[in-house]
Enzyme design. Structure first.
Site, PDB file in Angstrom:
ATOM      1  N   CYS A 197       0.844  -1.201   0.000  1.00  0.00           N
ATOM      2  CA  CYS A 197       0.000   0.000   0.000  1.00  0.00           C
ATOM      3  C   CYS A 197       0.883   1.256   0.000  1.00  0.00           C
ATOM      4  O   CYS A 197       1.644   1.458  -0.936  1.00  0.00           O
ATOM      5  CB  CYS A 197      -0.990  -0.031   1.152  1.00  0.00           C
ATOM      6  SG  CYS A 197      -2.360   1.150   0.906  1.00  0.00           S
ATOM      7  N   HIS A 252      -3.729  -4.818  -0.531  1.00  0.00           N
ATOM      8  CA  HIS A 252      -3.313  -5.444   0.715  1.00  0.00           C
ATOM      9  C   HIS A 252      -3.371  -6.967   0.576  1.00  0.00           C
ATOM     10  O   HIS A 252      -4.448  -7.543   0.710  1.00  0.00           O
ATOM     11  CB  HIS A 252      -4.226  -5.008   1.867  1.00  0.00           C
ATOM     12  CG  HIS A 252      -4.032  -3.599   2.305  1.00  0.00           C
ATOM     13  ND1 HIS A 252      -3.091  -3.241   3.247  1.00  0.00           N
ATOM     14  CD2 HIS A 252      -4.639  -2.453   1.922  1.00  0.00           C
ATOM     15  CE1 HIS A 252      -3.136  -1.926   3.435  1.00  0.00           C
ATOM     16  NE2 HIS A 252      -4.065  -1.429   2.642  1.00  0.00           N
ATOM     17  N   GLU A 291      -2.444  -9.095   2.691  1.00  0.00           N
ATOM     18  CA  GLU A 291      -2.817  -9.657   3.992  1.00  0.00           C
ATOM     19  C   GLU A 291      -4.324  -9.599   4.236  1.00  0.00           C
ATOM     20  O   GLU A 291      -4.834 -10.243   5.156  1.00  0.00           O
ATOM     21  CB  GLU A 291      -2.062  -8.940   5.122  1.00  0.00           C
ATOM     22  CG  GLU A 291      -2.574  -7.574   5.506  1.00  0.00           C
ATOM     23  CD  GLU A 291      -2.122  -6.443   4.599  1.00  0.00           C
ATOM     24  OE1 GLU A 291      -2.392  -5.276   4.942  1.00  0.00           O
ATOM     25  OE2 GLU A 291      -1.503  -6.716   3.541  1.00  0.00           O
TER      26      GLU A 291
END
Length: 218
Positions: A82, A199, A201
């Site tokens: 990001c 992202h 994750e």
């Protein structure tokens, strides 16, 4: 032996989620701002949430700019996420503030030229054929939440004309309608430096596969 990964803890980023996601795919993860640990790790993750200028100030405060530069000079892998990707560019312009980035890539991070901002949600990406980062998940959706991005990408390397130079692999994404929207850089694979605007994750199984692919490069 599993890879030793440091998630750089400099006050900006969804660090706990990044740590958990990396641990789930088999990495041994340390969350720290310790310079020696960050330089010595098999892989370094630079997360980032918030404004470009504030993230750069946070990075400099823990000497993260030096750590990234030293690692890349030695061919040691770095993954930006990001705003951790955005700061790899030369400059970022937000709310009239023009801030200097790490300068690993030429270009400016600016507000998305799209009817609705922020870009928040799941989007597909257009990855190059020889990608390693997206191997097996080229057609999957990834989770984005951002208002700014690099909307152009130039090589910017002094040695780009060299026969030994390998150009970066750039993955693109689009936000908005086909008629009115922004095409922007979604990821870059550039030797030891990889980065994603989305992202991983927070991107479910597709993000986990991408992180596994990155760990395989360490």
């Amino acid at each position: 032996m599993s890879a030793q990964v440091v998630v750089l803890d400099y006050g900006f980023g969804n660090v706990r989620s990044a740590v958990r996601a990396l641990e789930r795919v088999g990495a041994q993860v340390e969350l720290t701002a310790d310079v020696d640990a960050a330089v010595a790790a098999d892989g370094l993750v630079v997360p980032g949430v918030g404004a470009f200028a504030a993230c750069m100030a946070g990075l400099r405060a823990v000497r993260g700019d030096m750590v990234v530069d030293r690692r890349l000079a030695g061919g040691q892998p770095v993954l930006g996420i990001c705003v951790g990707m955005q700061v790899m560019f030369a400059r970022g312009v937000e709310h009239g503030v023009d801030a200097e980035g790490l300068g690993e890539w030429a270009g400016v991070v600016e507000r998305l030229d799209a009817p609705v901002v922020p870009h928040m949600g799941w989007s597909t990406v257009d990855a190059p054929a020889d990608t390693r980062l997206f191997a097996g998940v080229e057609d999957q959706r990834f989770y984005f939440v951002h208002s700014y991005a690099a909307q152009t990408f130039t090589q910017g390397h002094d040695d780009a004309a060299s026969p030994f130079f390998t150009p970066p692999l750039v993955t693109w994404a689009h936000h908005g309608t086909p008629e009115h929207g922004a095409r922007f850089v979604a990821a870059v694979e550039d030797g030891p430096l990889s980065a994603t605007q989305f992202h991983p994750e927070k991107s479910g199984d597709a993000g986990a596969t991408l992180l596994e692919n990155w760990l395989k490069t360490l």
